[in-house]
Design an enzyme around this catalytic site. Structure first.
Site, PDB file in Angstrom:
ATOM      1  N   ALA A   1      -4.182  21.047 -12.281  1.00 12.34           N
ATOM      2  CA  ALA A   1      -3.617  22.447 -12.150  1.00 12.34           C
ATOM      3  C   ALA A   1      -4.513  23.416 -13.189  1.00 12.34           C
ATOM      4  O   ALA A   1      -4.257  24.691 -13.193  1.00 12.34           O
ATOM      5  CB  ALA A   1      -2.138  22.780 -12.062  1.00 12.34           C
TER       6      ALA A   1
ATOM      7  N   VAL B   1      -2.962  11.889 -15.640  1.00 13.64           N
ATOM      8  CA  VAL B   1      -2.405  11.079 -14.324  1.00 13.64           C
ATOM      9  C   VAL B   1      -2.628   9.671 -14.348  1.00 13.64           C
ATOM     10  O   VAL B   1      -1.874   9.038 -13.575  1.00 13.64           O
ATOM     11  CB  VAL B   1      -2.776  11.846 -13.136  1.00 13.64           C
ATOM     12  CG1 VAL B   1      -2.211  13.335 -13.078  1.00 13.64           C
ATOM     13  CG2 VAL B   1      -4.418  11.887 -12.945  1.00 13.64           C
TER      14      VAL B   1
ATOM     15  N   TYR C   1     -16.512   7.535  -5.371  1.00 19.51           N
ATOM     16  CA  TYR C   1     -15.911   8.932  -4.734  1.00 19.51           C
ATOM     17  C   TYR C   1     -15.878   8.799  -3.273  1.00 19.51           C
ATOM     18  O   TYR C   1     -14.499   9.183  -2.773  1.00 19.51           O
ATOM     19  CB  TYR C   1     -16.954  10.025  -5.047  1.00 19.51           C
ATOM     20  CG  TYR C   1     -16.292  11.489  -4.923  1.00 19.51           C
ATOM     21  CD1 TYR C   1     -15.287  11.854  -5.708  1.00 19.51           C
ATOM     22  CD2 TYR C   1     -16.568  12.191  -3.711  1.00 19.51           C
ATOM     23  CE1 TYR C   1     -14.558  12.920  -5.558  1.00 19.51           C
ATOM     24  CE2 TYR C   1     -15.853  13.478  -3.391  1.00 19.51           C
ATOM     25  CZ  TYR C   1     -14.944  13.881  -4.265  1.00 19.51           C
ATOM     26  OH  TYR C   1     -14.589  15.061  -3.999  1.00 19.51           O
TER      27      TYR C   1
ATOM     28  N   LYS D   1     -11.980   8.643  -1.489  1.00 11.63           N
ATOM     29  CA  LYS D   1     -11.387   9.595  -0.692  1.00 11.63           C
ATOM     30  C   LYS D   1     -11.192   9.021   0.839  1.00 11.63           C
ATOM     31  O   LYS D   1     -10.265   9.289   1.393  1.00 11.63           O
ATOM     32  CB  LYS D   1     -12.324  10.846  -0.495  1.00 11.63           C
ATOM     33  CG  LYS D   1     -12.563  11.557  -1.603  1.00 11.63           C
ATOM     34  CD  LYS D   1     -11.193  12.348  -2.101  1.00 11.63           C
ATOM     35  CE  LYS D   1     -11.287  13.130  -3.649  1.00 11.63           C
ATOM     36  NZ  LYS D   1     -10.133  13.647  -3.804  1.00 11.63           N
TER      37      LYS D   1
END
Ligand SMILES: NC(=O)c1ccc[n+]([C@@H]2O[C@H](COP(=O)([O-])OP(=O)(O)OC[C@H]3O[C@@H](n4cnc5c(N)ncnc54)[C@H](OP(=O)(O)O)[C@@H]3O)[C@@H](O)[C@H]2O)c1
Length: 239
Positions: free
Chosen positions: A15, A65, A157, A161
């Protein structure tokens, strides 16, 4: 008029800038209280200040994270200080380039750690509390158009995804009967730091607030339906 997410709590990873910041501000405008996660303290505080201006209670937690202990702390602080958890937006993500035959192995591993493992761990920790909440409930993943196609030189990547899309659709089956919305939003180019500096036209890209609108759309969707996948492409080519 009552705001649609008044009395709801949302957690947003990544964020501190870009899409995550826009999602945070928009959910604050919708009335939600927020837990914001990222590593950059100053930038995260800037997002928190923007959300507080909209009237939100905000917990800004410096969090990597990829550290499971920090994720556990984020969930328990959210429950303790904001009183519950309704919506998780798994947005934190990184990009790395490198061909399959020559890529830096550690960079590839890092992409999987942040984009896949961390997203699954945070979902696992948050979901029992989301399931126990009242009102709107959702887990929204910021996937990508490369969840469905691939480009050369971006194997980690693209793999990450694709994994997010598979995980998201599986999660929907796990929690659908309980009424929790699960969606993989799949944007093309969005004008953020992640894609800046490559000679593409940022003003022709999707803007972060467009994705924020999409997140709000899913989070407040009527009870009987669930948009499980949303592909958003730039209206005009940024090339
Ligand atoms: N921009 C695009 O064209 C585009 C298109 C499709 C999908 N996406 C996806 O959208 C999401 C957001 O991307 P963005 O474009 O907004 O990129 P961005 O501007 O680079 O922002 C990435 C966010 O992820 C956070 N993050 C990265 N690693 C983290 C970690 N280990 N722990 C906690 N937070 C971490 C960053 O915060 P800190 O650095 O402060 O930790 C930052 O807030 C990503 O998942 C990305 O893959 C982007």
């Amino acid at each position: 008029m009552t705001q649609p997410l008044q009395g709801h709590v949302a957690m947003i990873s990544g964020a501190s800038r870009g899409i995550g910041r826009a999602v945070a501000v928009d959910l604050a405008r919708a009335g939600a209280d927020l837990t914001l996660l990222a590593r950059s303290e100053e930038a995260l505080e800037e997002t928190a200040a923007l959300c507080r201006e909209e009237g939100s209670r905000v917990l800004a937690l410096i969090t990597d994270v990829t550290d499971r202990t920090q994720l556990e702390r984020a969930v328990s602080k959210t429950l303790g200080e904001l009183g519950g958890l309704n919506i998780l937006v798994n947005n934190a993500g990184i990009h790395a380039t490198g061909k399959a035959q020559s890529a830096d192995i550690e960079a590839f591993e890092r992409v999987i750690d942040v984009n896949v493992k961390a997203l699954m761990n945070l979902s696992r920790l948050a979901l029992p509390h989301i399931l126990a909440a009242q009102g709107h409930r959702a887990v929204i993943h910021i996937a990508s158009v490369v969840s469905r196609m691939s480009f050369g030189g971006g194997g980690a990547y693209c793999a990450s995804k694709h994994a997010v899309l598979g995980y998201s659709n599986s999660m929907f089956e796990d929690v659908r009967e309980a009424g929790v919305k699960v969606c993989a939003i799949q944007p093309g180019f969005v004008a953020t730091d992640m894609v800046a500096g490559h000679g593409l036209k940022m003003d022709k890209m999707i803007q972060p607030q467009d994705i924020a609108k999409t997140v709000r759309f899913v989070a407040t969707y009527p009870e009987t339906g669930c948009p499980v996948e949303i592909i958003v492409r730039p209206q005009r080519s940024p090339y």
